[in-house]
Design a protein around this motif. Structure first.
Motif, PDB file in Angstrom:
ATOM      1  N   VAL A 251       0.840  -1.207   0.000  1.00 43.67           N
ATOM      2  CA  VAL A 251       0.000   0.000   0.000  1.00 43.67           C
ATOM      3  C   VAL A 251       0.870   1.251   0.000  1.00 43.67           C
ATOM      4  O   VAL A 251       0.615   2.208  -0.738  1.00 43.67           O
ATOM      5  CB  VAL A 251      -0.964  -0.010   1.205  1.00 43.67           C
ATOM      6  CG1 VAL A 251      -1.642   1.330   1.382  1.00 43.67           C
ATOM      7  CG2 VAL A 251      -2.000  -1.110   1.039  1.00 43.67           C
ATOM      8  N   THR A 252       1.921   1.245   0.810  1.00 46.61           N
ATOM      9  CA  THR A 252       2.829   2.394   0.862  1.00 46.61           C
ATOM     10  C   THR A 252       3.480   2.636  -0.497  1.00 46.61           C
ATOM     11  O   THR A 252       3.525   3.766  -0.986  1.00 46.61           O
ATOM     12  CB  THR A 252       3.913   2.165   1.931  1.00 46.61           C
ATOM     13  OG1 THR A 252       3.277   2.017   3.202  1.00 46.61           O
ATOM     14  CG2 THR A 252       4.892   3.333   1.978  1.00 46.61           C
ATOM     15  N   ASN A 253       3.959   1.566  -1.130  1.00 46.07           N
ATOM     16  CA  ASN A 253       4.587   1.704  -2.448  1.00 46.07           C
ATOM     17  C   ASN A 253       3.587   2.204  -3.486  1.00 46.07           C
ATOM     18  O   ASN A 253       3.922   3.042  -4.324  1.00 46.07           O
ATOM     19  CB  ASN A 253       5.204   0.378  -2.890  1.00 46.07           C
ATOM     20  CG  ASN A 253       6.428   0.027  -2.077  1.00 46.07           C
ATOM     21  OD1 ASN A 253       7.043   0.890  -1.461  1.00 46.07           O
ATOM     22  ND2 ASN A 253       6.775  -1.239  -2.055  1.00 46.07           N
ATOM     23  N   ALA A 254       2.364   1.690  -3.446  1.00 46.11           N
ATOM     24  CA  ALA A 254       1.330   2.136  -4.390  1.00 46.11           C
ATOM     25  C   ALA A 254       1.009   3.609  -4.177  1.00 46.11           C
ATOM     26  O   ALA A 254       0.839   4.363  -5.139  1.00 46.11           O
ATOM     27  CB  ALA A 254       0.075   1.291  -4.245  1.00 46.11           C
ATOM     28  N   ASN A 255       0.937   4.035  -2.920  1.00 42.87           N
ATOM     29  CA  ASN A 255       0.663   5.444  -2.631  1.00 42.87           C
ATOM     30  C   ASN A 255       1.798   6.343  -3.106  1.00 42.87           C
ATOM     31  O   ASN A 255       1.551   7.431  -3.646  1.00 42.87           O
ATOM     32  CB  ASN A 255       0.417   5.645  -1.134  1.00 42.87           C
ATOM     33  CG  ASN A 255      -0.917   5.110  -0.682  1.00 42.87           C
ATOM     34  OD1 ASN A 255      -1.814   4.890  -1.493  1.00 42.87           O
ATOM     35  ND2 ASN A 255      -1.049   4.882   0.606  1.00 42.87           N
ATOM     36  N   LEU A 256       3.027   5.903  -2.906  1.00 47.12           N
ATOM     37  CA  LEU A 256       4.167   6.697  -3.376  1.00 47.12           C
ATOM     38  C   LEU A 256       4.159   6.821  -4.896  1.00 47.12           C
ATOM     39  O   LEU A 256       4.405   7.894  -5.446  1.00 47.12           O
ATOM     40  CB  LEU A 256       5.483   6.079  -2.911  1.00 47.12           C
ATOM     41  CG  LEU A 256       5.782   6.198  -1.420  1.00 47.12           C
ATOM     42  CD1 LEU A 256       7.007   5.372  -1.053  1.00 47.12           C
ATOM     43  CD2 LEU A 256       5.974   7.651  -1.023  1.00 47.12           C
TER      44      LEU A 256
ATOM     45  N   ALA B 187       1.538   6.580  -6.867  1.00 43.27           N
ATOM     46  CA  ALA B 187       0.410   7.438  -7.248  1.00 43.27           C
ATOM     47  C   ALA B 187       0.760   8.907  -7.031  1.00 43.27           C
ATOM     48  O   ALA B 187       0.401   9.763  -7.842  1.00 43.27           O
ATOM     49  CB  ALA B 187      -0.831   7.060  -6.452  1.00 43.27           C
ATOM     50  N   ALA B 188       1.467   9.200  -5.951  1.00 40.63           N
ATOM     51  CA  ALA B 188       1.866  10.583  -5.683  1.00 40.63           C
ATOM     52  C   ALA B 188       2.834  11.074  -6.754  1.00 40.63           C
ATOM     53  O   ALA B 188       2.739  12.216  -7.216  1.00 40.63           O
ATOM     54  CB  ALA B 188       2.501  10.693  -4.303  1.00 40.63           C
TER      55      ALA B 188
ATOM     56  N   SER C  65       0.856  11.761  -9.846  1.00 42.40           N
ATOM     57  CA  SER C  65       0.102  13.000  -9.683  1.00 42.40           C
ATOM     58  C   SER C  65       1.002  14.214  -9.863  1.00 42.40           C
ATOM     59  O   SER C  65       0.615  15.196 -10.483  1.00 42.40           O
ATOM     60  CB  SER C  65      -0.551  13.054  -8.303  1.00 42.40           C
ATOM     61  OG  SER C  65      -1.527  12.060  -8.183  1.00 42.40           O
TER      62      SER C  65
END
Length: 80
Positions: free
Chosen positions: A51-56, A58-59, A62
Motif C-alpha cells: 500500500v505504501t509503495n502504491a501510494n508513493l 500514485a503521488a 500525480s
C-alpha cells in the motif's frame, strides 16, 4: 526481538489486552489468531508495504501530471 517456541493452542499475551493464539502449524507456515481491541490496528507487513509503495507511485504520477498541466498552461516563451 523476542523469539519463542509455542505449540498449537498455546497463547502469548502482549500488554493487558492483546492475545495471540497458535491455531495450526503446517509445513508451509503457522496460523495464528489475534485478539486485540478495535482501536489496535493489526496488519500484515507485506500488505502495508504494498500500500505504501502504491501510494508513493500514485503521488509521483500525480506530481508528473500536475507538472505537465502547469507546463501546458504557461504561455510560450520566445525560445519555445
Amino acid at each position: 526481538m523476542l523469539v519463542l517456541s509455542r505449540r498449537v493452542g498455546e497463547r502469548l499475551v502482549i500488554g493487558d489486552d492483546i492475545v495471540i493464539t497458535i491455531i495450526d502449524v503446517r509445513s508451509d507456515g503457522v496460523r495464528i489468531g489475534i485478539d486485540a481491541p478495535r482501536h489496535v490496528r493489526v496488519n500484515r507487513a507485506e500488505v502495508l508495504e504494498a500500500v505504501t509503495n502504491a501510494n508513493l507511485e500514485a503521488a509521483r504520477s500525480s506530481d508528473d501530471a500536475a507538472e505537465a498541466a502547469l507546463k501546458a498552461l504557461r504561455p510560450p516563451t520566445p525560445t519555445d
